[in-house]
Enzyme design. Structure first.
Site: not given
Ligand SMILES: Cc1ncc(COP(=O)(O)O)c(C=O)c1O
Length: 431
Positions: A90, A245
């Site tokens: 952790r 992403k």
């Molecule tokens: C610009 C942006 N920041 C943060 C996030 C959050 O990421 P996660 O879905 O990996 O928690 C997203 C998700 O779409 C996003 O588009």
């Protein structure tokens, strides 16, 4: 306007690429990501790291255990180059450490990194670590729906005050930074999801430095980083990524990454992470690690595809407006784009004539591009932000932020660009 701008990170042969032996530290990011942070001798010689799926680690001695705990709890400081022993997964584990070491060279200006089990885990950890009841957080609008929810549904009731500022409104941002009491964090999502509006990172850094107590500048760099935008080099304190992403790139895992110029800031975030238990687990760390060497290739190819598609759709009679940096109309937006980004990236939004009904029809008629939220994966995805990712916002907030009923966000993948172009033209014909 840099319509024909070419992704900057393509490997281009130059004189400096002639085979002259350079210092170990001078390697380029694409080399560093494949060579640092992992010693094959510690994994029985295997070329790729093993997965260390262990919740706890054996100490070499009780003294080593005592020392590891003292450093982990901040009672003592580690000596330069001292590696205290691992304690419990952790807090940290080998695959997270390998991944953190390998991400650093990819983000210019970074000295250290921390990995989390989602982008939201990373953002939540930053805000909980830096703010206290009574603190204020300035944030740009529009902003990803999950971040909006965290700010207004979770942090506001705990006495942490979000202050919204329209993305790209420089004077409003500077005024807010100068005038907000107890300001701890300036959270910039640039480009903004889903309108791609840009905010000037350098101007925010400058305004914050003029305060008696500067706030931390945090940039959500998910859309363009780390290949096309480098906030840490521009003076930001932290970059946060939804690694789900582009970093992971295959829409098959969740992850989050934070990079920083100041290693002590990362240590603070890691202490919060150890309490919340939101570290990226060994299997996912290994998976994400194996995606990093192709990050620049994927982002460059996807962005080339997007730029070509946008060019074919820009004058279509059913497209009222395209949100993509090459087509910014405001000179100030164009200025920010050229000053802080190397390429417009692989996400664009279309405003389709006919509002929500037309947008839904368009999405329904897509045959290659799938109707799903998220972005940055190798497959193209389309979504209707006003009713999905940004549906937390009120109708007035959506209107003010430019997230209208006809807006469709598209994340361009690695398919053949001719097929994608045809997909969008046919779907527009069917609207
Ligand atoms: C610009 C942006 N920041 C943060 C996030 C959050 O990421 P996660 O879905 O990996 O928690 C997203 C998700 O779409 C996003 O588009």
């Amino acid at each position: 306007m840099p319509r024909s701008s070419r992704p900057q990170n393509d490997p281009v042969e130059t004189e400096s690429d002639t085979p002259v032996r350079r210092d170990r530290d001078a390697n380029h990011p694409e080399t560093e990501v494949l060579t640092r942070g992992f010693d094959p001798r510690l994994s029985v010689g295997s070329v790729r790291p093993a997965v260390f799926r262990s919740s706890t680690f054996v100490f070499s001695s009780p003294e080593a255990a005592e020392r590891s705990f003292a450093v982990a709890l901040g009672k003592e400081h580690a000596a330069p180059n001292e590696n205290t022993e691992l304690i419990y997964a952790r807090l940290s584990h080998p695959n997270a450490e390998i991944l953190e070491d390998q991400i650093v060279p990819l983000d210019r200006g970074a000295t250290s990194a921390a990995v989390f089990n989602s982008g939201m885990a990373a953002i939540g950890t930053v805000l909980l670590s830096l703010c206290r009841p009574g603190s204020a957080i300035i944030h740009t609008v529009p902003i990803y729906g999950g971040t909006h929810h965290l700010l207004y549904e979770m942090l506001l009731p705990w006495g942490i005050n979000p202050i919204p500022v329209p993305a790209g409104d420089g004077p409003a941002l500077e005024r807010a930074i100068h005038e907000t009491p107890n300001l701890r964090v300036v959270f910039l999502e640039t480009p903004a999801n889903p309108t791609l509006r840009m905010t000037d990172i350098c101007a925010a850094v400058q305004a914050s430095s003029e305060r008696n107590e500067p706030a931390r500048i945090v940039v959500d760099n998910t859309f363009l980083g780390p290949v096309f935008q480098h906030p840490l080099e521009l003076g930001a304190d932290l970059c946060v990524y939804s690694a789900t992403k582009y970093l992971a790139g295959f829409s098959d895992m969740l992850g989050g990454v934070i990079t920083a110029r100041d290693p002590e800031l990362i240590e603070r975030l890691k202490s919060t992470r150890a309490l919340l238990g939101n570290i990226l687990q060994a299997d996912e760390s290994w998976l994400l690690d194996s995606r990093l060497p192709t990050l620049s290739l994927r982002m460059n190819h996807q962005s080339h595809n997007a730029a070509q598609i946008v060019e074919s759709l820009a004058d279509h009679p059913k497209v009222e407006r395209i949100h993509y940096p090459m087509y910014f109309e405001e000179p100030e937006q164009r200025r920010i784009f050229s000053a802080q980004c190397d390429h417009p990236g692989a996400v664009f939004s279309l405003e389709i004539a006919g509002g929500k009904k037309a947008a839904f029809d368009f999405i329904r008629h897509l045959e290659i591009t799938r109707n799903a939220v998220s972005l940055g994966g190798m497959e193209s995805l389309a979504c209707h932000p006003a009713t999905t990712t940004h549906s937390e916002m009120s109708p007035e907030e959506l209107e003010r932020a430019g997230v209208c009923g006809g807006l469709v966000r598209i994340s361009v993948g690695l398919e053949d660009v001719r097929d994608l172009r045809q997909d969008y033209l046919c779907a527009l014909d069917s609207v």
